[in-house]
Motif scaffolding. Sequence first.
Motif, PDB file in Angstrom:
ATOM      1  N   GLY A 296      19.746 -60.536  16.427  1.00 17.28           N
ATOM      2  CA  GLY A 296      19.503 -61.263  15.177  1.00 17.28           C
ATOM      3  C   GLY A 296      18.620 -62.479  15.393  1.00 17.28           C
ATOM      4  N   ILE A 297      18.829 -63.168  16.503  1.00 18.09           N
ATOM      5  CA  ILE A 297      17.973 -64.316  16.819  1.00 18.09           C
ATOM      6  C   ILE A 297      16.539 -63.855  17.040  1.00 18.09           C
ATOM      7  CG2 ILE A 297      17.541 -66.116  18.533  1.00 18.09           C
ATOM      8  CD1 ILE A 297      20.591 -66.254  18.950  1.00 18.09           C
ATOM      9  N   GLY A 298      16.388 -62.687  17.679  1.00 17.63           N
ATOM     10  CA  GLY A 298      15.044 -62.136  17.879  1.00 17.63           C
ATOM     11  C   GLY A 298      14.373 -61.819  16.555  1.00 17.63           C
ATOM     12  N   ILE A 299      15.138 -61.285  15.604  1.00 18.19           N
ATOM     13  CA  ILE A 299      14.581 -60.992  14.275  1.00 18.19           C
ATOM     14  C   ILE A 299      14.177 -62.277  13.569  1.00 18.19           C
ATOM     15  CG2 ILE A 299      15.213 -60.182  11.961  1.00 18.19           C
ATOM     16  CD1 ILE A 299      16.735 -57.920  13.268  1.00 18.19           C
ATOM     17  N   MET A 300      15.026 -63.291  13.658  1.00 17.20           N
ATOM     18  CA  MET A 300      14.701 -64.575  13.020  1.00 17.20           C
ATOM     19  C   MET A 300      13.421 -65.155  13.619  1.00 17.20           C
ATOM     20  SD  MET A 300      16.912 -68.118  12.948  1.00 17.20           S
ATOM     21  CE  MET A 300      18.138 -67.537  11.802  1.00 17.20           C
ATOM     22  N   GLN A 328      10.670 -64.442  -1.364  1.00 16.91           N
ATOM     23  CA  GLN A 328      11.875 -64.438  -0.535  1.00 16.91           C
ATOM     24  C   GLN A 328      12.414 -63.010  -0.376  1.00 16.91           C
ATOM     25  OE1 GLN A 328      14.752 -67.457  -1.527  1.00 16.91           O
ATOM     26  NE2 GLN A 328      16.467 -66.233  -0.765  1.00 16.91           N
ATOM     27  N   MET A 329      12.405 -62.246  -1.466  1.00 18.18           N
ATOM     28  CA  MET A 329      12.910 -60.877  -1.415  1.00 18.18           C
ATOM     29  C   MET A 329      12.093 -60.030  -0.445  1.00 18.18           C
ATOM     30  SD  MET A 329      13.462 -58.100  -4.481  1.00 18.18           S
ATOM     31  CE  MET A 329      11.700 -57.972  -4.811  1.00 18.18           C
ATOM     32  N   GLN A 330      10.773 -60.197  -0.444  1.00 19.42           N
ATOM     33  CA  GLN A 330       9.935 -59.374   0.424  1.00 19.42           C
ATOM     34  C   GLN A 330      10.256 -59.616   1.897  1.00 19.42           C
ATOM     35  OE1 GLN A 330       5.663 -59.662  -0.055  1.00 19.42           O
ATOM     36  NE2 GLN A 330       5.340 -58.828   2.008  1.00 19.42           N
ATOM     37  N   PHE A 331      10.359 -60.890   2.282  1.00 21.24           N
ATOM     38  CA  PHE A 331      10.617 -61.196   3.687  1.00 21.24           C
ATOM     39  C   PHE A 331      12.056 -60.823   4.073  1.00 21.24           C
ATOM     40  CE2 PHE A 331       6.770 -63.597   3.138  1.00 21.24           C
ATOM     41  CZ  PHE A 331       6.153 -63.524   4.373  1.00 21.24           C
ATOM     42  N   LEU A 332      12.978 -60.955   3.117  1.00 22.48           N
ATOM     43  CA  LEU A 332      14.355 -60.566   3.396  1.00 22.48           C
ATOM     44  C   LEU A 332      14.460 -59.055   3.565  1.00 22.48           C
ATOM     45  CD1 LEU A 332      17.147 -61.765   3.763  1.00 22.48           C
ATOM     46  CD2 LEU A 332      17.566 -61.464   1.316  1.00 22.48           C
ATOM     47  N   ALA A 335      13.255 -58.136   6.997  1.00 26.06           N
ATOM     48  CA  ALA A 335      14.247 -58.418   8.040  1.00 26.06           C
ATOM     49  C   ALA A 335      15.359 -57.370   8.042  1.00 26.06           C
ATOM     50  CB  ALA A 335      14.839 -59.812   7.840  1.00 26.06           C
ATOM     51  N   ILE A 336      15.800 -56.957   6.838  1.00 24.03           N
ATOM     52  CA  ILE A 336      16.872 -55.959   6.742  1.00 24.03           C
ATOM     53  C   ILE A 336      16.390 -54.612   7.268  1.00 24.03           C
ATOM     54  CG2 ILE A 336      18.326 -54.677   5.137  1.00 24.03           C
ATOM     55  CD1 ILE A 336      18.414 -57.198   3.389  1.00 24.03           C
ATOM     56  N   ILE A 337      15.149 -54.232   6.916  1.00 26.84           N
ATOM     57  CA  ILE A 337      14.616 -52.955   7.406  1.00 26.84           C
ATOM     58  C   ILE A 337      14.531 -52.956   8.926  1.00 26.84           C
ATOM     59  CG2 ILE A 337      12.553 -51.507   7.476  1.00 26.84           C
ATOM     60  CD1 ILE A 337      12.075 -52.190   4.550  1.00 26.84           C
ATOM     61  N   LEU A 338      14.069 -54.066   9.498  1.00 28.31           N
ATOM     62  CA  LEU A 338      13.996 -54.174  10.953  1.00 28.31           C
ATOM     63  C   LEU A 338      15.378 -53.997  11.584  1.00 28.31           C
ATOM     64  CD1 LEU A 338      11.538 -57.134  11.638  1.00 28.31           C
ATOM     65  CD2 LEU A 338      11.342 -54.820  12.553  1.00 28.31           C
ATOM     66  N   SER A 339      16.352 -54.666  11.002  1.00 28.09           N
ATOM     67  CA  SER A 339      17.703 -54.609  11.551  1.00 28.09           C
ATOM     68  C   SER A 339      18.307 -53.222  11.392  1.00 28.09           C
ATOM     69  CB  SER A 339      18.581 -55.651  10.855  1.00 28.09           C
ATOM     70  OG  SER A 339      19.821 -55.763  11.498  1.00 28.09           O
ATOM     71  N   GLY A 387      17.679 -63.159   8.610  1.00 31.72           N
ATOM     72  CA  GLY A 387      16.425 -63.083   7.876  1.00 31.72           C
ATOM     73  C   GLY A 387      16.352 -64.042   6.699  1.00 31.72           C
ATOM     74  N   TRP A 388      17.495 -64.636   6.370  1.00 28.98           N
ATOM     75  CA  TRP A 388      17.548 -65.512   5.192  1.00 28.98           C
ATOM     76  C   TRP A 388      16.694 -66.768   5.375  1.00 28.98           C
ATOM     77  CZ3 TRP A 388      19.199 -65.106   0.318  1.00 28.98           C
ATOM     78  CH2 TRP A 388      19.332 -66.285  -0.426  1.00 28.98           C
ATOM     79  N   ALA A 389      16.843 -67.421   6.524  1.00 30.32           N
ATOM     80  CA  ALA A 389      16.122 -68.688   6.748  1.00 30.32           C
ATOM     81  C   ALA A 389      14.603 -68.498   6.720  1.00 30.32           C
ATOM     82  CB  ALA A 389      16.574 -69.319   8.065  1.00 30.32           C
ATOM     83  N   PRO A 390      14.042 -67.507   7.438  1.00 30.05           N
ATOM     84  CA  PRO A 390      12.588 -67.311   7.357  1.00 30.05           C
ATOM     85  C   PRO A 390      12.127 -66.939   5.946  1.00 30.05           C
ATOM     86  CG  PRO A 390      13.472 -66.195   9.272  1.00 30.05           C
ATOM     87  CD  PRO A 390      14.633 -66.635   8.463  1.00 30.05           C
TER      88      PRO A 390
END
Length: 406
Positions: A296-300, A328-332, A335-339, A387-390
Amino acid sequence: MTRLKQKWDMFLESVGMSLSNITGNKMRTFLTTLGIIIGVAAIIALMTVVQGATDTMNAQFDAMGLGTLRVSITGTALKRGLTDAELEQLLACAHVAGVSPSLSATMTAKRGNTWSDSMLVSGNDGAFFAHNADMLSRGRAINAIDVAQESRVCLLDGDAAQTLFFGEDPVGQTLYLDGRELTVVGMIDQDENSSLFTQILLGGSNDGTIYVPYSTAKKLMKTSTVSTLEVYVTDPDETDAAVEEMEGVLDGIFNYKDDTYTIINMESMTEAMNLMTSMMTSLLVGIASIALVVGGIGIMNMMLVTVTERTTEIGLRKALGAEPGQIQMQFLIEAIILSLLGGVIGVFVGLGVSLAICVNTDIAFSLNTFAIGLGVSFSAAVGIIFGWAPARKASRLNPIDALRSM
């Protein structure tokens, strides 16, 4: 309805852009999701293997039979075991249907020019084989007449047969145990004999196990007492009552001294085993989850880098009227797709690893849907949390400042 369709189209567009950005940087995507893959694979492999081991052990407990008690005698300095007369006292208990004493020792076995000095010899009576009929693969079992007459007969397991009668049929042939001639009358099923609890109760022997009548074993081992026995209760529901009766008899035999015997109830052992494996599974999953946090840290980290790289794009979209929530939705979503991508790959890796472990350790493999659901859920949660913070940082960029970086 039109507004709802617009939101759906906007969501699909965000998903498409996220997939495009992910596939455009394959090496970065792989390195970013590696932590998630390892974490999910570890969770699934650990939970599946532990569950398989638990199921295997429980199946072997059940094979030993409900309503069967194991009694181990420690004794005292003056009295090490039970005599036949004292075994009759246990058999006289109201809730006891049968008593099967057993003796075991390592002896020298010889047949012609072939011999072994580490052969495990187990002395059992007819009641033991009557309650464990599945053990016999062919020939006949030891019966009450063999015990009464101290017959010089025996049964072999597969290892003992291979050691002493390699390439031959041992049934009907003779062998020698510490110089005494015995005739082989039957064969023990290898799978039954090699079960976990048979190894615990009798001990392991690479050269195999030879079963002889209990009375013959007493002569071979030069003893008149027994320290291990199985007790069969009249009704599995009355096991506690049988234990209480037996404790009364054994306390009287050993003058109420402490730590002179142990009565093992297979049902309570199963419950204890399930509790222990449950605690062990929770501990191992907790340790494996650390890899998910690292992932998760790597994703962030990657998403923060992505936000910096795409500052100009964010500024243009905001200048053209994109709302902060859409950014915000696009970047979130990205992050979710990556995870989730790492989670799905981790599921297949974990199943492959657990299957390989189970096949090589004779553990029953079963698809653990809970472990799969837990792994995928964890990976999705990691994507949302990290992914929320980025995503929030991207949505709060000032479009004027973003456009200045062009």
